[in-house]
Scaffold this motif. Structure first.
Motif: not given
Length: 117
Positions: A107-115
């Motif tokens: 989930a953290q990696q997905n959030m980082d990818d969105e930013h």
């Protein structure tokens, strides 16, 4: 997993903890993964043993008819000589045969990818 063909040691082995935490970066996370896999292996072995011993089950209520079945004893001895589930799980982990994932890290990696996008 075919625990019968595993190369896991039968006795306890001293291991370098840095090798165990190489993939996860955290020894406690590695131990948790190994523990969960050991529980899975333990249940699988227990189910296999119960299925094999069920073939020899006697449904008579008479105590006089209780006797030792040589085949049943041999099956029990075979399972007693297998490596412990924790040793099997550790061997699998070291050989990278255990699939694991961390939903929080994903989930953290997905959030980082969105930013970044």
């Amino acid at each position: 997993m075919d625990y019968k063909k595993s190369k896991a040691p039968v006795n306890t082995v001293t291991r370098n903890i840095m090798d165990l935490c190489q993939d996860t970066g955290n020894i406690y996370e590695s131990v948790a993964i190994i523990s969960k896999r050991a529980n899975q292996i333990s249940l699988q072995i227990k189910d296999d043993l119960q299925k094999k011993l069920a073939e020899f089950a006697s449904y008579n209520d008479s105590l006089e008819e209780v006797f030792e079945n040589r085949e049943q004893i041999e099956i029990s001895r075979y399972y007693e000589k297998l490596p412990k589930p924790s040793l099997l799980a550790t061997q699998e982990f070291v050989e990278d045969k255990v699939y694991w994932r961390d939903p929080a890290r994903d989930a953290q990696q997905n959030m980082d990818d969105e930013h970044v996008s």
